[in-house]
Design a protein around this motif. Structure first.
Motif, PDB file in Angstrom:
ATOM      1  N   LEU A  58     -39.174  21.031  13.580  1.00  0.00           N
ATOM      2  CA  LEU A  58     -39.304  22.310  13.965  1.00  0.00           C
ATOM      3  C   LEU A  58     -39.510  22.087  15.665  1.00  0.00           C
ATOM      4  O   LEU A  58     -40.667  21.480  15.895  1.00  0.00           O
ATOM      5  CB  LEU A  58     -40.250  22.983  13.314  1.00  0.00           C
ATOM      6  N   ARG A  59     -38.753  22.627  16.360  1.00  0.00           N
ATOM      7  CA  ARG A  59     -39.094  22.727  17.837  1.00  0.00           C
ATOM      8  C   ARG A  59     -39.227  23.935  18.318  1.00  0.00           C
ATOM      9  O   ARG A  59     -38.597  24.815  18.128  1.00  0.00           O
ATOM     10  CB  ARG A  59     -37.992  21.971  18.592  1.00  0.00           C
ATOM     11  N   GLY A  60     -40.652  24.314  18.893  1.00  0.00           N
ATOM     12  CA  GLY A  60     -40.746  25.738  18.967  1.00  0.00           C
ATOM     13  C   GLY A  60     -42.039  26.290  18.362  1.00  0.00           C
ATOM     14  O   GLY A  60     -42.986  25.640  17.721  1.00  0.00           O
ATOM     15  N   LEU A  61     -42.363  27.473  19.103  1.00  0.00           N
ATOM     16  CA  LEU A  61     -41.525  28.373  19.913  1.00  0.00           C
ATOM     17  C   LEU A  61     -41.986  28.222  21.189  1.00  0.00           C
ATOM     18  O   LEU A  61     -43.186  28.413  21.766  1.00  0.00           O
ATOM     19  CB  LEU A  61     -41.992  29.971  19.211  1.00  0.00           C
ATOM     20  N   HIS A  62     -41.081  28.133  22.043  1.00  0.00           N
ATOM     21  CA  HIS A  62     -41.126  27.751  23.323  1.00  0.00           C
ATOM     22  C   HIS A  62     -40.688  28.817  24.453  1.00  0.00           C
ATOM     23  O   HIS A  62     -39.868  29.485  24.083  1.00  0.00           O
ATOM     24  CB  HIS A  62     -40.539  26.373  23.855  1.00  0.00           C
ATOM     25  N   LEU A  63     -41.265  28.886  25.668  1.00  0.00           N
ATOM     26  CA  LEU A  63     -40.848  29.766  26.515  1.00  0.00           C
ATOM     27  C   LEU A  63     -41.139  29.306  28.083  1.00  0.00           C
ATOM     28  O   LEU A  63     -42.187  28.410  28.088  1.00  0.00           O
ATOM     29  CB  LEU A  63     -41.268  31.133  26.427  1.00  0.00           C
ATOM     30  N   GLN A  64     -40.724  29.698  29.034  1.00  0.00           N
ATOM     31  CA  GLN A  64     -41.046  29.405  30.210  1.00  0.00           C
ATOM     32  C   GLN A  64     -41.625  30.898  30.982  1.00  0.00           C
ATOM     33  O   GLN A  64     -41.031  31.938  30.777  1.00  0.00           O
ATOM     34  CB  GLN A  64     -39.700  28.737  31.269  1.00  0.00           C
ATOM     35  N   LYS A  65     -42.632  30.720  31.709  1.00  0.00           N
ATOM     36  CA  LYS A  65     -43.346  31.960  32.220  1.00  0.00           C
ATOM     37  C   LYS A  65     -43.126  32.247  33.551  1.00  0.00           C
ATOM     38  O   LYS A  65     -42.592  31.555  34.493  1.00  0.00           O
ATOM     39  CB  LYS A  65     -44.877  31.841  32.029  1.00  0.00           C
ATOM     40  N   GLY A  66     -43.223  33.611  34.101  1.00  0.00           N
ATOM     41  CA  GLY A  66     -43.112  34.025  35.424  1.00  0.00           C
ATOM     42  C   GLY A  66     -41.745  33.853  36.027  1.00  0.00           C
ATOM     43  O   GLY A  66     -40.648  34.124  35.451  1.00  0.00           O
ATOM     44  N   ASP A  67     -41.724  33.442  37.194  1.00  0.00           N
ATOM     45  CA  ASP A  67     -40.513  33.081  37.826  1.00  0.00           C
ATOM     46  C   ASP A  67     -39.686  31.944  37.161  1.00  0.00           C
ATOM     47  O   ASP A  67     -38.594  31.962  37.588  1.00  0.00           O
ATOM     48  CB  ASP A  67     -40.824  32.653  39.305  1.00  0.00           C
ATOM     49  N   SER A  68     -40.392  31.076  36.388  1.00  0.00           N
ATOM     50  CA  SER A  68     -39.480  30.177  35.945  1.00  0.00           C
ATOM     51  C   SER A  68     -39.085  30.452  34.551  1.00  0.00           C
ATOM     52  O   SER A  68     -38.200  29.582  33.830  1.00  0.00           O
ATOM     53  CB  SER A  68     -40.555  29.054  35.781  1.00  0.00           C
ATOM     54  N   ALA A  69     -39.129  31.821  34.124  1.00  0.00           N
ATOM     55  CA  ALA A  69     -38.483  32.095  32.798  1.00  0.00           C
ATOM     56  C   ALA A  69     -36.987  31.742  32.772  1.00  0.00           C
ATOM     57  O   ALA A  69     -36.503  31.800  33.877  1.00  0.00           O
ATOM     58  CB  ALA A  69     -38.719  33.719  32.569  1.00  0.00           C
ATOM     59  N   GLN A  70     -36.558  31.378  31.455  1.00  0.00           N
ATOM     60  CA  GLN A  70     -35.089  30.749  31.245  1.00  0.00           C
ATOM     61  C   GLN A  70     -34.555  31.890  30.220  1.00  0.00           C
ATOM     62  O   GLN A  70     -35.048  32.323  29.202  1.00  0.00           O
ATOM     63  CB  GLN A  70     -35.123  29.586  30.741  1.00  0.00           C
ATOM     64  N   PHE A 117     -38.047  35.801  26.298  1.00  0.00           N
ATOM     65  CA  PHE A 117     -38.201  35.331  24.879  1.00  0.00           C
ATOM     66  C   PHE A 117     -38.861  34.222  24.727  1.00  0.00           C
ATOM     67  O   PHE A 117     -38.473  33.194  25.259  1.00  0.00           O
ATOM     68  CB  PHE A 117     -36.588  35.476  24.038  1.00  0.00           C
ATOM     69  N   ALA A 118     -39.499  33.877  23.407  1.00  0.00           N
ATOM     70  CA  ALA A 118     -39.888  32.532  22.992  1.00  0.00           C
ATOM     71  C   ALA A 118     -38.749  32.070  21.973  1.00  0.00           C
ATOM     72  O   ALA A 118     -37.972  32.820  21.445  1.00  0.00           O
ATOM     73  CB  ALA A 118     -41.012  32.776  22.054  1.00  0.00           C
ATOM     74  N   SER A 142     -44.978  26.031  33.855  1.00  0.00           N
ATOM     75  CA  SER A 142     -44.834  27.224  33.331  1.00  0.00           C
ATOM     76  C   SER A 142     -44.555  27.237  31.905  1.00  0.00           C
ATOM     77  O   SER A 142     -44.144  28.287  31.380  1.00  0.00           O
ATOM     78  CB  SER A 142     -43.345  27.918  34.141  1.00  0.00           C
ATOM     79  N   GLU A 143     -44.691  26.125  31.269  1.00  0.00           N
ATOM     80  CA  GLU A 143     -44.426  26.077  29.936  1.00  0.00           C
ATOM     81  C   GLU A 143     -45.365  27.056  29.177  1.00  0.00           C
ATOM     82  O   GLU A 143     -46.646  27.207  29.369  1.00  0.00           O
ATOM     83  CB  GLU A 143     -44.741  24.811  29.635  1.00  0.00           C
ATOM     84  N   GLY A 144     -44.845  27.592  27.900  1.00  0.00           N
ATOM     85  CA  GLY A 144     -45.841  28.483  27.094  1.00  0.00           C
ATOM     86  C   GLY A 144     -45.248  28.470  25.831  1.00  0.00           C
ATOM     87  O   GLY A 144     -44.246  27.703  25.573  1.00  0.00           O
ATOM     88  N   GLY A 145     -45.790  29.217  24.765  1.00  0.00           N
ATOM     89  CA  GLY A 145     -45.188  29.030  23.523  1.00  0.00           C
ATOM     90  C   GLY A 145     -46.172  29.810  22.482  1.00  0.00           C
ATOM     91  O   GLY A 145     -47.256  30.244  22.834  1.00  0.00           O
ATOM     92  N   ILE A 146     -45.638  29.890  21.208  1.00  0.00           N
ATOM     93  CA  ILE A 146     -46.350  30.606  20.342  1.00  0.00           C
ATOM     94  C   ILE A 146     -46.438  29.598  19.171  1.00  0.00           C
ATOM     95  O   ILE A 146     -45.318  28.910  18.796  1.00  0.00           O
ATOM     96  CB  ILE A 146     -45.621  31.839  19.932  1.00  0.00           C
TER      97      ILE A 146
END
Length: 181
Positions: A58-70, A117-118, A142-146
């Motif tokens: 299971l990979r996630g839940l990932h996201l990129q924050k701010g100006d680096s959002a994807q 989105f994550a 800018s990595e983030g996640g839940i």
């Protein structure tokens, strides 16, 4: 190419038109112009990523924050995965909601996940090769996640808990309630 709306705002399933005969098959995997005409969303991508994983990963839940959002366009090239998108845009009508879909080599479906989105996926087959196009370059800072098993989201990963394999990083992600997006 057929665009199917999901229950999440701006998140779309892309279903290709497949031409098949005795030689095999052909389909257009993505067409930026058609995508933009059908969704009104930007479909320009700058980075392609591929991962291979075994059953239960299971990979996630990932996201990129701010100006680096994807924004991402994801698909499964080999095997089967359960793909999950979570709307973390606080001003969105679908904030805090998630959507899942099985992506596979057989169904050739893709999921477009907008910025804000994550995202994560779980491997349901023996192995899976997963592809994703991104509209912005990866930025480690800018990595983030839940956390995958967040009690507020309550995502059904369609795997027995004892079969789930996580990276050390994914084991310690934040809960949705403590988010810092």
């Amino acid at each position: 190419m057929k665009i199917i709306e999901t229950p999440l705002k701006d998140c779309y399933i892309i279903e290709p038109t497949i031409f098949e005969d005795e030689r095999g098959y052909f389909f257009e995997k993505f067409n930026e112009k058609k995508f933009e005409e059908l969704t009104g969303m930007n479909g320009h991508f700058v980075q392609d990523n591929i991962s291979k994983s075994s059953y239960g990963v299971l990979r996630g839940l990932h996201l990129q924050k701010g100006d680096s959002a994807q924004a991402k366009l994801v698909s499964c090239i080999e095997g089967n995965v359960l793909d999950v998108a979570v709307d973390v845009r606080e001003n969105s009508a679908t904030f805090g909601q998630w959507f899942s879909i099985e992506l596979s080599r057989e169904n050739k479906r893709q999921l477009y996940i907008p910025r804000g989105f994550a995202h994560g996926f779980a491997v349901l087959s023996k192995t899976a090769v997963f592809a994703y196009k991104c509209d912005n370059f990866y930025d480690k800072s800018s990595e983030g996640g839940i956390l995958w098993n967040d009690k507020d989201l309550n995502v059904d990963w369609q795997l027995p808990v004892e079969d789930i394999i996580l990276s050390d990083k994914d084991k310690v992600l934040e809960t949705f309630a403590l988010r810092n997006f």
